[in-house]
Design an enzyme around this catalytic site. Structure first.
Site, mmCIF file in Angstrom:
data_model
loop_
_atom_site.group_PDB
_atom_site.id
_atom_site.type_symbol
_atom_site.label_atom_id
_atom_site.label_comp_id
_atom_site.label_asym_id
_atom_site.label_seq_id
_atom_site.Cartn_x
_atom_site.Cartn_y
_atom_site.Cartn_z
ATOM 1 N N GLY A 47 -1.050 -21.688 -30.811
ATOM 2 C CA GLY A 47 0.065 -22.111 -31.248
ATOM 3 C C GLY A 47 0.329 -23.605 -31.858
ATOM 4 O O GLY A 47 -0.387 -23.080 -32.854
ATOM 5 N N ASP A 166 -1.871 -37.837 -20.796
ATOM 6 C CA ASP A 166 -0.670 -36.404 -21.103
ATOM 7 C C ASP A 166 -0.679 -35.267 -20.133
ATOM 8 O O ASP A 166 -1.027 -34.500 -20.815
ATOM 9 C CB ASP A 166 -0.557 -36.704 -22.885
ATOM 10 C CG ASP A 166 0.617 -35.672 -23.029
ATOM 11 O OD1 ASP A 166 1.641 -34.835 -21.952
ATOM 12 O OD2 ASP A 166 0.492 -34.569 -24.184
#
Length: 368
Positions: A47, A166
């Protein structure tokens, strides 16, 4: 370097948890990580985002690793690296991603983790595995409870307490048994004893940000509770936190879910990919917990300890009280969420922003 100094403070690790799972991280050489990832070969890339790239690798002993290769271009980026390594070195819990080690040579900053074969929750809800529907209802409940327990450790067990800042689907990784491991502590904040919150610049991902944090920069454990509420709705419904209504307007998942929940039409909120195979009572429980977590008033949100108790269905009395909460009696969707309709753009705030009065989507990389 800053991160070397920060490790001297690592004695704050909760001793009870430390006894359960001893730290095994170490310093890797750049040469070793080049070899493990085939020189950071593109075919090994798992990713990419605003932070850099993540690569699959295999060490000489055959163990599989994930290597986050950060983009180092400023002192701020270097500090984010230091914070994540420091936090990961402190925390040890079965639902928190473990640190294998790090490398800091020249301009390279790399963090090494155990490889998670089933990637992230995001990949199963909205990404490359979304069409396969490997997440049955039982797995979703286990992911909800497991990730919640990981956050409980951060908020209530770690010393000092830690705010993640987050919590989102891409930061919940899944091991070979689909057990959740909360990851990515680059934005995390340590909370001093006795403090109710810290005022800081805003970092995170739109759709998950609590309004008091997005607008005023007030970060607290309650902000993580808000983000977790959004995550729960996403897990149950299969919808994204912000849904496109047109080419320029998005709607928050809460503004869609709350009116439906108030009418008791919970079956309309479940992910259609489950083909009706879910436990009605558990779905109702998850949706109501999610909405109570993601309400705009932080003082009304539960703690993560209470969230875990509710998710497990351990107290009928507390669930009955939740079900009768005023939030579900006379909803005002327009006032419910901080960003029900926001201009289209990138969802991810990759740079720290000054607290803002009106939440809009800034330029940045959404890929984290």
């Amino acid at each position: 370097m800053a991160f070397r100094l920060m490790f001297c403070c690592g004695k704050g690790l909760d001793r009870k948890e430390q006894g359960k799972k001893q730290a095994t991280w170490r310093v890797f050489s750049l040469k070793e990580l080049h070899s493990a990832t085939n020189n950071f070969n593109y075919d090994n890339k798992l990713g990419e985002g605003g932070f850099g790239s993540v690569y699959w690798g295999q060490l000489w002993d055959g163990s599989q690793i994930a290597v986050k290769r950060l983009k180092v271009w400023s002192n701020k980026a270097d500090m984010e690296f230091a914070v994540e390594v420091e936090i990961l070195a402190r925390v040890r819990h079965k639902n928190l991603l473990s640190l294998r080690g790090y490398c800091a040579e020249g301009q390279e900053r790399l963090i090494v983790y155990d490889y998670m074969p089933n990637l992230s929750l995001l990949s199963h809800l909205h990404g490359q595995h979304s069409a396969e529907c490997q997440l049955d209802w039982n797995r979703r409940m286990n992911i909800a409870i497991g990730s919640a327990e990981g956050i409980v450790y951060l908020h209530h067990r770690a010393t000092p307490h830690i705010i993640h800042r987050d919590i989102k689907a891409s930061n919940v990784l899944l091991d070979s048994e689909f057990q959740a491991q909360v990851a990515d502590f680059g934005f995390a904040k340590l909370i001093p004893d006795g403090a109710t919150h810290v005022t800081t610049r805003v970092k995170g991902t739109l759709g998950y940000l609590a309004p008091e944090y997005a607008m005023l920069g007030k970060a607290s454990e309650s902000c993580d509770v808000y983000s977790f509420g959004i995550l729960l709705l996403e897990l149950a419904s299969g919808k994204k936190p912000l849904e496109k209504l047109s080419s320029t307007v998005k709607r928050a998942i809460t503004d869609w879910a709350l009116p439906v929940a108030c009418e008791g039409k919970f079956s309309e909120l479940v992910d259609p990919r489950l083909n009706g195979k879910y436990v009605e009572e558990e779905l109702k429980r998850v949706v109501l917990i999610a909405l109570i977590c993601a309400q705009s008033r932080p003082e009304k949100r539960p703690t993560m300890l209470e969230v875990v108790e509710l998710l497990k269905g351990e107290s009928k009395e507390k669930f009955d009280a939740l079900e009768n909460d005023e939030l579900f009696k006379s909803p005002h969707p327009a006032d419910y969420n901080d960003g029900s309709r926001v201009d289209d753009g990138s969802d991810f705030i990759s740079e720290e922003k000054e607290p803002i009065r009106e939440l809009k989507e800034p330029e940045g990389d959404p890929g984290k």
